[in-house]
Structure formats: structure tokens, C-alpha cells
Design a protein around this motif. Structure first.
Motif, PDB file in Angstrom:
ATOM      1  N   LEU A   1       0.818  -1.211   0.000  1.00 20.12           N
ATOM      2  CA  LEU A   1       0.000   0.000   0.000  1.00 20.12           C
ATOM      3  C   LEU A   1       0.853   1.263   0.000  1.00 20.12           C
ATOM      4  CD1 LEU A   1      -2.684  -1.102   2.641  1.00 20.12           C
ATOM      5  CD2 LEU A   1      -2.832  -1.260   0.151  1.00 20.12           C
ATOM      6  N   PHE A   2       2.079   1.176   0.563  1.00 15.39           N
ATOM      7  CA  PHE A   2       2.946   2.337   0.664  1.00 15.39           C
ATOM      8  C   PHE A   2       4.014   2.366  -0.427  1.00 15.39           C
ATOM      9  CE2 PHE A   2       1.189   2.122   4.935  1.00 15.39           C
ATOM     10  CZ  PHE A   2       0.974   3.454   5.240  1.00 15.39           C
ATOM     11  N   THR A   3       3.887   1.492  -1.403  1.00 13.03           N
ATOM     12  CA  THR A   3       4.853   1.434  -2.497  1.00 13.03           C
ATOM     13  C   THR A   3       4.185   1.925  -3.780  1.00 13.03           C
ATOM     14  OG1 THR A   3       5.949  -0.463  -1.459  1.00 13.03           O
ATOM     15  CG2 THR A   3       6.432  -0.061  -3.777  1.00 13.03           C
ATOM     16  N   PRO A   4       4.801   2.850  -4.503  1.00  9.21           N
ATOM     17  CA  PRO A   4       4.178   3.407  -5.711  1.00  9.21           C
ATOM     18  C   PRO A   4       4.209   2.440  -6.883  1.00  9.21           C
ATOM     19  CG  PRO A   4       6.357   4.340  -5.409  1.00  9.21           C
ATOM     20  CD  PRO A   4       6.081   3.501  -4.194  1.00  9.21           C
ATOM     21  N   ILE A   5       3.317   1.465  -6.836  1.00 10.55           N
ATOM     22  CA  ILE A   5       3.173   0.515  -7.936  1.00 10.55           C
ATOM     23  C   ILE A   5       1.993   0.944  -8.800  1.00 10.55           C
ATOM     24  CG2 ILE A   5       2.699  -1.889  -8.555  1.00 10.55           C
ATOM     25  CD1 ILE A   5       4.002  -2.638  -5.840  1.00 10.55           C
ATOM     26  N   ILE A   6       0.819   1.061  -8.181  1.00  8.85           N
ATOM     27  CA  ILE A   6      -0.362   1.535  -8.900  1.00  8.85           C
ATOM     28  C   ILE A   6      -0.335   3.057  -9.019  1.00  8.85           C
ATOM     29  CG2 ILE A   6      -2.880   1.696  -8.798  1.00  8.85           C
ATOM     30  CD1 ILE A   6      -2.923  -1.044  -7.510  1.00  8.85           C
ATOM     31  N   TRP A   7       0.012   3.724  -7.930  1.00  5.93           N
ATOM     32  CA  TRP A   7       0.078   5.190  -7.935  1.00  5.93           C
ATOM     33  C   TRP A   7       1.533   5.621  -8.108  1.00  5.93           C
ATOM     34  CZ3 TRP A   7       2.865   6.740  -3.582  1.00  5.93           C
ATOM     35  CH2 TRP A   7       2.968   5.791  -2.570  1.00  5.93           C
ATOM     36  N   GLU A   8       1.763   6.918  -8.147  1.00  8.88           N
ATOM     37  CA  GLU A   8       3.095   7.466  -8.389  1.00  8.88           C
ATOM     38  C   GLU A   8       3.613   8.208  -7.171  1.00  8.88           C
ATOM     39  OE1 GLU A   8       1.531   9.402 -12.022  1.00  8.88           O
ATOM     40  OE2 GLU A   8       3.388   8.675 -12.932  1.00  8.88           O
ATOM     41  N   GLY A   9       4.898   8.042  -6.910  1.00  9.32           N
ATOM     42  CA  GLY A   9       5.485   8.628  -5.715  1.00  9.32           C
ATOM     43  C   GLY A   9       5.471  10.137  -5.700  1.00  9.32           C
ATOM     44  N   ASN A  10       5.515  10.774  -6.877  1.00  8.94           N
ATOM     45  CA  ASN A  10       5.544  12.239  -6.908  1.00  8.94           C
ATOM     46  C   ASN A  10       4.195  12.869  -6.577  1.00  8.94           C
ATOM     47  OD1 ASN A  10       4.054  11.791  -9.231  1.00  8.94           O
ATOM     48  ND2 ASN A  10       5.721  12.344 -10.626  1.00  8.94           N
ATOM     49  N   ARG A  11       3.193  12.049  -6.320  1.00 12.26           N
ATOM     50  CA  ARG A  11       1.900  12.584  -5.861  1.00 12.26           C
ATOM     51  C   ARG A  11       2.034  13.157  -4.454  1.00 12.26           C
ATOM     52  NH1 ARG A  11      -2.536  10.874  -8.825  1.00 12.26           N
ATOM     53  NH2 ARG A  11      -3.899  11.174  -7.023  1.00 12.26           N
ATOM     54  N   TYR A  12       3.081  12.727  -3.731  1.00 16.22           N
ATOM     55  CA  TYR A  12       3.325  13.228  -2.381  1.00 16.22           C
ATOM     56  C   TYR A  12       4.634  14.020  -2.383  1.00 16.22           C
ATOM     57  CZ  TYR A  12      -0.233   9.882  -0.912  1.00 16.22           C
ATOM     58  OH  TYR A  12      -1.407   9.177  -0.768  1.00 16.22           O
ATOM     59  N   PRO A  13       4.600  15.333  -2.172  1.00 16.88           N
ATOM     60  CA  PRO A  13       5.838  16.130  -2.124  1.00 16.88           C
ATOM     61  C   PRO A  13       6.792  15.598  -1.056  1.00 16.88           C
ATOM     62  CG  PRO A  13       3.894  17.545  -2.206  1.00 16.88           C
ATOM     63  CD  PRO A  13       3.391  16.152  -1.989  1.00 16.88           C
TER      64      PRO A  13
ATOM     65  N   ARG B   1       9.144   7.793   1.108  1.00 15.13           N
ATOM     66  CA  ARG B   1      10.571   7.783   0.802  1.00 15.13           C
ATOM     67  C   ARG B   1      11.408   7.049   1.835  1.00 15.13           C
ATOM     68  NH1 ARG B   1       7.990  11.582  -1.665  1.00 15.13           N
ATOM     69  NH2 ARG B   1       8.692  12.365  -3.705  1.00 15.13           N
ATOM     70  N   LEU B   2      10.803   6.641   2.933  1.00 16.35           N
ATOM     71  CA  LEU B   2      11.487   5.758   3.877  1.00 16.35           C
ATOM     72  C   LEU B   2      11.397   4.304   3.435  1.00 16.35           C
ATOM     73  CD1 LEU B   2      10.450   7.258   7.341  1.00 16.35           C
ATOM     74  CD2 LEU B   2      12.711   7.335   6.265  1.00 16.35           C
ATOM     75  N   ASN B   3      10.539   4.038   2.468  1.00 20.25           N
ATOM     76  CA  ASN B   3      10.306   2.681   1.975  1.00 20.25           C
ATOM     77  C   ASN B   3      11.417   2.297   0.989  1.00 20.25           C
ATOM     78  OD1 ASN B   3       9.380   0.321   0.868  1.00 20.25           O
ATOM     79  ND2 ASN B   3       7.437   1.140   0.143  1.00 20.25           N
ATOM     80  N   PRO B   4      12.223   1.276   1.294  1.00 21.78           N
ATOM     81  CA  PRO B   4      13.302   0.884   0.374  1.00 21.78           C
ATOM     82  C   PRO B   4      12.787   0.499  -1.008  1.00 21.78           C
ATOM     83  CG  PRO B   4      13.570  -0.191   2.502  1.00 21.78           C
ATOM     84  CD  PRO B   4      12.222   0.459   2.514  1.00 21.78           C
ATOM     85  N   ALA B   5      11.601  -0.106  -1.072  1.00 19.75           N
ATOM     86  CA  ALA B   5      11.055  -0.530  -2.365  1.00 19.75           C
ATOM     87  C   ALA B   5      10.796   0.668  -3.275  1.00 19.75           C
ATOM     88  CB  ALA B   5       9.762  -1.325  -2.157  1.00 19.75           C
ATOM     89  N   PHE B   6      10.442   1.810  -2.704  1.00 20.44           N
ATOM     90  CA  PHE B   6      10.222   3.020  -3.504  1.00 20.44           C
ATOM     91  C   PHE B   6      11.480   3.376  -4.286  1.00 20.44           C
ATOM     92  CE2 PHE B   6      11.081   7.619  -3.612  1.00 20.44           C
ATOM     93  CZ  PHE B   6      10.082   8.032  -4.485  1.00 20.44           C
ATOM     94  N   HIS B   7      12.628   3.351  -3.619  1.00 18.27           N
ATOM     95  CA  HIS B   7      13.876   3.743  -4.260  1.00 18.27           C
ATOM     96  C   HIS B   7      14.348   2.680  -5.253  1.00 18.27           C
ATOM     97  CE1 HIS B   7      14.250   7.223  -1.615  1.00 18.27           C
ATOM     98  NE2 HIS B   7      13.889   6.427  -0.629  1.00 18.27           N
ATOM     99  N   MET B   8      14.090   1.422  -4.954  1.00 20.06           N
ATOM    100  CA  MET B   8      14.434   0.364  -5.913  1.00 20.06           C
ATOM    101  C   MET B   8      13.639   0.537  -7.207  1.00 20.06           C
ATOM    102  SD  MET B   8      16.772  -1.641  -4.818  1.00 20.06           S
ATOM    103  CE  MET B   8      17.632  -1.920  -3.265  1.00 20.06           C
ATOM    104  N   LEU B   9      12.364   0.844  -7.082  1.00 25.22           N
ATOM    105  CA  LEU B   9      11.540   1.046  -8.268  1.00 25.22           C
ATOM    106  C   LEU B   9      11.970   2.300  -9.033  1.00 25.22           C
ATOM    107  CD1 LEU B   9       7.951   0.098  -7.021  1.00 25.22           C
ATOM    108  CD2 LEU B   9       9.603  -1.288  -8.253  1.00 25.22           C
TER     109      LEU B   9
END
Length: 263
Positions: free
Chosen positions: A187-199, A209-217
Motif C-alpha cells: 500500500l505504501f509502495t508506488p506501484i499503482i500510484w506514483e510517488g511524486n503525488r506526495y511532495p 521515501r522511507l520505503n526501500p522498495a520506492f527507491h528500488m523502483l
């Protein structure tokens, strides 16, 4: 003095007969009696993209061609990571007979978990390659960046998998804890949605951005669109890789000898 984990890993890589062949044999045996056989390996990512892609592209007002790349590659890499983690946490217990028979080169079992998941990932990439060729958002040279980004993911998956294998041998409940974390992590990984939706300076942005999977993606997906990954993601992954391998070295040196007793 040679560091134990690296010496074992070197021997495992030079002798892939056990971990590579047995992983492939497990997959072939599983699908041998099905009508479509190995074609089923293509299904999860392809079905996920075809069903959710058009729906969420319209919901987020995104161009379908680029969103399908974002969604499909995100899900494929997430699935690779989850499969390795879930398999690794019980890797030593699942191979108890081999370990007690004397094969105590523990890197073999971590590589077996990675190889099995990588076979699934490779088949899913067949469908993704077709989508990338179809999408004008991705150029042919950009596809070659996967030969850099995916190995970076695998290098990190090895230390995570090895560490989880040792901890899982000692803590039988770790698998259930991990399943819960991964379920919430999706739920906290930008797979369906995009990380830049949250400044980055917002609470949601900090959590994401604390989620390691976010940076891997970010490392995998951004180059596909012809963009450099954010410097913060590059720094995060570099620090994660260094600290993770130091953890794996410590666990190997301190606890690997106890694994045959724990299982």
C-alpha cells in the motif's frame, strides 16, 4: 583473511548445478501437468496490467502507454522482491535435509531462492518487453538500462535474503511477521500510484521515501523513461547496499555455524 560469506558465494557461483538446476526443476515440475505449462509464468503480471492498467490510467488521468510501463514494471519488480523474501525466510528449514547431510554452504540456498524468483521474473519480462516496444514512452536504448538496474536489485536481494534466512532459522514466527509487513508495504509502495503525488516535504512524502522498495523502483523505472533516478534514490540505494552487506557479513560470521542446530 577472506570474508566467509564472500568465499562461500564465490564457490556457489562457480558451482551453480545445485541452486540453478534445482530451482528450474521445481518450476518445471510444478507446471508440467498443466495444459498451458510454462505459459502460466506470463499470466500474473500480464493479467494485472491488462485489468488494472486501463482502469487506473483513466482514474489518474494518465497516458495509457506510459502508465502501463509504470504499472507493469513496478509490479514485476515488486513481485520479484516479495517472492525472494518469502522464500528466503524459510530457505534453510526447507532445505533441512541438505544442510544436515553436510552441505553447509548457506549461500547456495539464498541463490536458490533468488534463481527461482528470477525465472518467474524473466518470463514476466517477455510480456513487459512487448509492452515497452509498443509504448512510445520507452526507447530501445532505454530498455538496455535494465541490465544495470536489475543487477542492483539482485545484489540487494541477496543480502536481504541471506539475512532473512539466518533469522528465519532462529525465529519460526518471522515468516508471519514478514507477510504482514509486505501486505502493508504494498500500500505504501508506488506501484499503482506514483510517488511524486506526495511532495518530499510532506508527511506522506517522508513515509513513502522511507520505503526501500520506492527507491528500488525509482532506480529501475526512471531510466526506462529516459530520466536519471533522483539523487536521493541513488544515495539511498548505495547506503542501503553497503549497510545491508555489512549486516549479512556480521550474521554470517556470528550465527551461520548455529544454523544446523536451529533447524
Amino acid at each position: 583473511m577472506t570474508i566467509k560469506i564472500f568465499s562461500q558465494l564465490n564457490l556457489s557461483l562457480r558451482r551453480p548445478e545445485f541452486w540453478a538446476y534445482s530451482s528450474w526443476l521445481d518450476i518445471v515440475t510444478r507446471y508440467r501437468r498443466t495444459r498451458l505449462g510454462l505459459v502460466w509464468l506470463l499470466a500474473p503480471v500480464a493479467v494485472f496490467m491488462l485489468i488494472t492498467g486501463p482502469l487506473y490510467a483513466r482514474m489518474f488521468n494518465r497516458d495509457l502507454a506510459s502508465y502501463m510501463i509504470h504499472l507493469g514494471m513496478g509490479y514485476a519488480v515488486w513481485r520479484l522482491m516479495v517472492m525472494v523474501l518469502n522464500d528466503s525466510v524459510s530457505a534453510f528449514r526447507s532445505n533441512k535435509s541438505f544442510i544436515q547431510d553436510g552441505n553447509t554452504r548457506l549461500t547456495d540456498y539464498t541463490l536458490k531462492s533468488i534463481a527461482k524468483s528470477l525465472f518467474y521474473f524473466a518470463f514476466s519480462m517477455i510480456g513487459m518487453l512487448a509492452v515497452m516496444i509498443w509504448s512510445p514512452a520507452v526507447s530501445a536504448p532505454a530498455i538496455l538500462t535494465l541490465f544495470i538496474s536489475i543487477p542492483i536489485v539482485l545484489i540487494n536481494l541477496f543480502w536481504v535474503g541471506y539475512s532473512l534466512s539466518i533469522l528465519g532459522a532462529r525465529l519460526p514466527d518471522l515468516g508471519e511477521v514478514l507477510n504482514t509487513i509486505l501486505m502493508v508495504g504494498f500500500l505504501f509502495t508506488p506501484i499503482i500510484w506514483e510517488g511524486n503525488r506526495y511532495p518530499a516535504d510532506s508527511l506522506g512524502g517522508v513515509v513513502v521515501r522511507l520505503n526501500p522498495a520506492f527507491h528500488m523502483l525509482e532506480i529501475v523505472r526512471e531510466p526506462l523513461f529516459g530520466r536519471m533516478p533522483p539523487q536521493s534514490s541513488i544515495a539511498y540505494v548505495a547506503l542501503l547496499t553497503l549497510s545491508g552487506w555489512l549486516l549479512a557479513i556480521f550474521l554470517c560470521r556470528r550465527y551461520s555455524r548455529y544454523v544446523p542446530i536451529w533447524i
